[in-house]
Design a protein around this motif. Structure first.
Motif, PDB file in Angstrom:
ATOM      1  N   ASP A  68       1.048  -1.323  -0.140  1.00  9.12           N
ATOM      2  CA  ASP A  68       0.060   0.050  -0.029  1.00  9.12           C
ATOM      3  C   ASP A  68       0.892   1.338   0.108  1.00  9.12           C
ATOM      4  O   ASP A  68       1.398   1.469   0.680  1.00  9.12           O
ATOM      5  CB  ASP A  68      -0.852   0.037   1.312  1.00  9.12           C
ATOM      6  CG  ASP A  68      -2.015   1.120   1.191  1.00  9.12           C
ATOM      7  OD1 ASP A  68      -1.800   2.216   0.596  1.00  9.12           O
ATOM      8  OD2 ASP A  68      -2.860   0.927   2.104  1.00  9.12           O
ATOM      9  N   GLN A  70       0.345   3.947   0.823  1.00  8.91           N
ATOM     10  CA  GLN A  70      -0.123   4.815   2.205  1.00  8.91           C
ATOM     11  C   GLN A  70       0.761   4.619   3.160  1.00  8.91           C
ATOM     12  O   GLN A  70       0.902   5.223   4.369  1.00  8.91           O
ATOM     13  CB  GLN A  70      -1.421   4.567   2.377  1.00  8.91           C
ATOM     14  CG  GLN A  70      -2.535   5.107   1.238  1.00  8.91           C
ATOM     15  CD  GLN A  70      -2.177   6.677   1.144  1.00  8.91           C
ATOM     16  OE1 GLN A  70      -2.046   7.449   1.718  1.00  8.91           O
ATOM     17  NE2 GLN A  70      -2.136   6.942  -0.515  1.00  8.91           N
ATOM     18  N   ARG A  97      -4.211  -2.985   0.025  1.00 12.86           N
ATOM     19  CA  ARG A  97      -4.372  -1.981   1.014  1.00 12.86           C
ATOM     20  C   ARG A  97      -4.240  -2.276   2.419  1.00 12.86           C
ATOM     21  O   ARG A  97      -4.705  -3.357   3.013  1.00 12.86           O
ATOM     22  CB  ARG A  97      -5.218  -0.820   0.661  1.00 12.86           C
ATOM     23  CG  ARG A  97      -6.614  -1.332   1.116  1.00 12.86           C
ATOM     24  CD  ARG A  97      -7.848  -0.469   0.778  1.00 12.86           C
ATOM     25  NE  ARG A  97      -9.123  -0.861   1.359  1.00 12.86           N
ATOM     26  CZ  ARG A  97      -9.894  -1.818   0.882  1.00 12.86           C
ATOM     27  NH1 ARG A  97      -9.564  -2.357  -0.308  1.00 12.86           N
ATOM     28  NH2 ARG A  97     -11.132  -2.132   1.378  1.00 12.86           N
ATOM     29  N   GLU A 301      -0.740  12.942  10.058  1.00 12.76           N
ATOM     30  CA  GLU A 301      -0.237  14.019   9.203  1.00 12.76           C
ATOM     31  C   GLU A 301      -1.596  14.926   9.154  1.00 12.76           C
ATOM     32  O   GLU A 301      -1.606  16.121   9.594  1.00 12.76           O
ATOM     33  CB  GLU A 301      -0.419  13.672   7.637  1.00 12.76           C
ATOM     34  CG  GLU A 301       1.119  12.831   7.301  1.00 12.76           C
ATOM     35  CD  GLU A 301       2.455  13.776   7.870  1.00 12.76           C
ATOM     36  OE1 GLU A 301       2.228  14.968   7.356  1.00 12.76           O
ATOM     37  OE2 GLU A 301       3.317  13.035   8.282  1.00 12.76           O
ATOM     38  N   ASP A 305      -7.702  12.523   7.352  1.00 11.71           N
ATOM     39  CA  ASP A 305      -7.076  11.557   6.570  1.00 11.71           C
ATOM     40  C   ASP A 305      -7.240  10.093   7.372  1.00 11.71           C
ATOM     41  O   ASP A 305      -6.826   9.106   6.823  1.00 11.71           O
ATOM     42  CB  ASP A 305      -5.654  11.714   5.999  1.00 11.71           C
ATOM     43  CG  ASP A 305      -5.503  12.850   4.869  1.00 11.71           C
ATOM     44  OD1 ASP A 305      -6.734  13.166   4.207  1.00 11.71           O
ATOM     45  OD2 ASP A 305      -4.714  13.614   4.904  1.00 11.71           O
TER      46      ASP A 305
END
Length: 720
Positions: A68, A70, A97, A301, A305
């Motif tokens: 993933d 991310q 993911r 962050e 999100d």
């Protein structure tokens, strides 16, 4: 290759399983989400500590491979070396993911299958499997049953106590079920309690009160083995200055950074009770005047999100800080590295502050040990592990974390009594070294494992009915022999005796299996009546069920696989409309099989039956045999599909399977890449297969026909 039978002098091979979260050998991203916390630290430290023990030869930590963008690419590496004897093994499981653990349940059978493939490639089976948390428990339990290997389980947290605490805090039952999938989790925990050979807990309270909420928990199988703390990382403040960047990341939030720190390190999830802690601090001006509150709630962050439940916790946290007007008194850094955690404890200790774990429920409380090793007194929930930890370490206070006023009073008390603070600080450092080291944990663990394996070997010596003793031969076998029972394996007494002699001579090198239309109970009864050893694999009810060995262990992965498009009740209604079909007796009806006796003169052709079902949007496999039986199965179920599934699951090529049959319900099993044998007494339904590649028609009948086919293929020999 023979099944390895480990001698007591050989070193142990331990397979650890921890499915969820982000696990890597260095720089754990603790707190990055609700699933990456103390359990990840625990299993990694356990793997490393086991690898250092002289009686342990190999440690594999099995987890999920996550590809993933991310998350870091580290989690997409199939293998990561931890030391000469330990490594992390990652297998794909579900989507590429990263997903939270509650969404992994439908995909766990993939993890089971991939682990079986891996173990075949290793050429050695683990001595024990140790699963962590309920999801890994499911994987470990399946592997344990399939392989005949003892399962050790550590729950880390349990569904029933967590569910009860969330309900008592005012959460709605339907909402917490949707978020946490408690029904599936608790059902698996019940199954683990019944199956596991040993359950490792951190405290006696965990056994008595938490596992005590489950029915039939056998306390004789529980072992209390306290985890350790890495005192090379966690130690009291020294003369060395704190990292300037870390200090700045905290001090920039605070009007008066010199005040003592109330430190909380936890993931942003509801059960950690950050909201209750903030209410305690925000409602008591004396506490605000005395100390700053430092909340290290994961890394982020941007809040928007984050996963929904985490974002909600952090949004409420910010709203509550604003509501209580705590700006300048509360620090909420956005991120931290793994190496920052010991420094945060030391920073709080240097300020003469305290650490608080305000969770609603705490099975153990590893952070309490880390704080103790750094000389930082603690406030902890009067629940679970903290009771035992504080009884041993004497470095703080227990409190009812459902009561914010009680939390505030405990914090204020701890911060105002300086003499007691110093006593707690010294006591924590001393008693962590006395009671909670990984070397001590592993020494006790290895002793318990050896005792467990000795008990297992003793029990196996009592079981003389099986062809083989010990672990399942399936993962390490080179070939598989699968035969129908009636009129194939059975029917000629001398042939049966000769075939059993061949089976005994080839134990471990070949898998022995049956594939029959009979239900499981009937198949076992007829085999025993004819003195045929119980097979390693039992494909029964025309391929709709797979079980293993003497214990009749069901292959749950197969059941989940064939459930696709299966609507049993609707099929029964639709077939009741057709002439010439009469349901067989109840013992021949199964969850994934509907069986009829037919009147061939009245029954529509199979093609017409199939069209009739399709018109009603129904899907099924239709198997007509001997001119008098009709079996309705899921579209993915049949003897042939079952054999192909076994080939995939156990990573054994189809070309290494020898299959034998005599009738129409064997056709699919006989066709394809297997070594197929049709015995001489076959029915006319198989005549059209003559001349097809890899299908041998024997002249001899029954079991003698099977042996003739084995000679034809040179089956089971080095040249096969």
């Amino acid at each position: 290759m023979r099944v390895n039978k480990k001698e007591p002098s050989e070193s142990l091979y331990v397979l650890l399983i921890s499915v969820h979260g982000l696990i890597r050998g260095q720089q754990l991203e603790l707190g990055v989400d609700a699933d990456t916390g103390g359990q990840c630290t625990y299993v990694l430290d356990l793997a490393n500590a086991l690898a250092e023990h002289p009686q342990v030869g190999k440690v594999d930590l099995m987890t999920r491979l996550i590809d993933d963008p991310q998350v870091a690419s580290d989690y997409a590496q199939p293998e990561e070396k931890l030391s000469d004897k330990a490594r992390i093994i990652r297998f794909p499981c579900g989507p590429k993911r990263y997903i939270r653990k509650e969404l992994l349940w439908p995909h766990l059978d993939q993890m089971v299958d991939r682990c079986l493939h891996y173990l075949r490639q290793q050429g050695r089976l683990p001595d024990v499997i140790h699963s962590h948390y309920a999801d890994a428990g499911y994987v470990g339990r399946q592997l344990s049953m399939l392989l005949g290997i003892p399962l050790i389980h550590t729950g880390h947290s349990l569904g029933k106590p967590k569910q009860a605490r969330l309900l008592s805090s005012g959460r709605k039952a339907d909402k917490i079920e949707k978020q946490f999938n408690f029904e599936r989790r608790i059902a698996e925990e019940d199954a683990l309690i019944q199956h596991a050979s040993m359950i490792v807990t951190s405290t006696r309270q965990e056994v008595e009160l938490q596992y005590g909420m489950y029915a039939q928990a056998d306390h004789q199988r529980f072992r209390v083995i306290s985890p350790g703390t890495d005192t090379s990382r966690f130690s009291p403040p020294g003369r060395r200055a704190m990292p300037a960047t870390l200090e700045q990341s905290i001090h920039r939030f605070l009007h008066d950074p010199k005040k003592p720190m109330i430190l909380c390190i936890c993931r942003p999830e509801v059960r950690k009770n950050i909201k209750g802690l903030l209410a305690a601090y925000g409602s008591h001006p004396a506490l605000q005047k005395k100390a700053n509150l430092v909340l290290v709630a994961g890394s982020r962050e941007r809040i928007r999100d984050l996963e929904k439940s985490q974002a909600q916790v952090l949004n409420e946290l910010l709203l509550d800080i604003d509501a209580y007007d705590l700006w300048g008194k509360v620090a909420i850094p956005k991120s931290h590295a793994q190496e920052d955690i010991p420094e945060l404890y030391r920073m709080a200790a240097k300020s003469r502050g305290v650490f608080i774990n305000a969770a609603f429920t705490e099975p153990f409380g590893l952070t309490l040990l880390e704080a103790a090793a750094c000389g930082l007194p603690v406030i902890a929930p009067d629940d679970g592990g903290p009771r035992d930890i504080l009884a041993n370490c004497h470095h703080g206070l227990l409190v009812d974390t459902l009561d914010s006023d009680a939390i505030a009073a405990a914090l204020l008390s701890a911060l105002t009594d300086k003499a007691r603070w110093h006593k707690w600080s010294k006591s924590g450092v001393l008693n962590v070294k006395r009671h909670y080291t990984w070397a001590g944990h592993v020494n006790k663990y290895v002793r318990e494992v050896h005792q467990l394996l000795r008990k297992q070997r003793k029990n196996l010596r009592k079981q003389q009915a099986a062809l083989h003793q010990g672990k399942s031969p399936i993962p390490l076998a080179k070939y598989a022999f699968i035969t129908d029972i009636d009129n194939t394996l059975l029917g000629n007494q001398q042939g049966q005796l000769d075939l059993v002699e061949w089976l005994v001579a080839n134990v471990g090198y070949n898998i022995f299996g049956i594939a029959t239309g009979r239900p499981l109970e009937s198949a076992i009864e007829i085999l025993r009546k004819n003195n045929i050893p119980i097979p390693d694999v039992l494909i029964t009810s025309v391929g709709s069920e797979i079980h293993y060995g003497l214990n009749r262990t069901p292959d749950i992965g197969w059941a989940n696989h064939i459930r696709h498009l299966w609507r049993r009740d609707d099929l029964l209604k639709a077939l009741a409309e057709l002439p010439g079909l009469r349901l067989q007796s109840a013992e021949n009806q199964r969850e994934f099989k509907i069986s009829y006796v037919v009147d061939a003169s009245k029954m529509p052709p199979v093609k017409k039956i199939r069209q009739h079902l399709r018109k009603q949007g129904l899907h099924a496999q239709i198997i007509y045999s001997h001119g008098e039986f009709l079996d309705i199965l899921p579209v993915r179920a049949s003897k042939g599909h079952a054999i192909r599934y076994l080939s995939y699951k156990w990573d054994l090529p189809l070309a290494n399977f020898l299959v034998a049959g005599d009738s129409g319900n064997d056709i699919e099993m006989l066709m394809g890449d297997t070594m197929a044998v049709v015995v001489g007494n076959h029915s006319e339904e198989l005549a059209h297969l003559k001349g097809m590649p890899r299908i041998f028609f024997a002249e001899a009948t029954h079991a003698h026909g099977i042996l003739e086919g084995m000679r034809h293929y040179k089956f089971g020999s080095a040249t096969a």
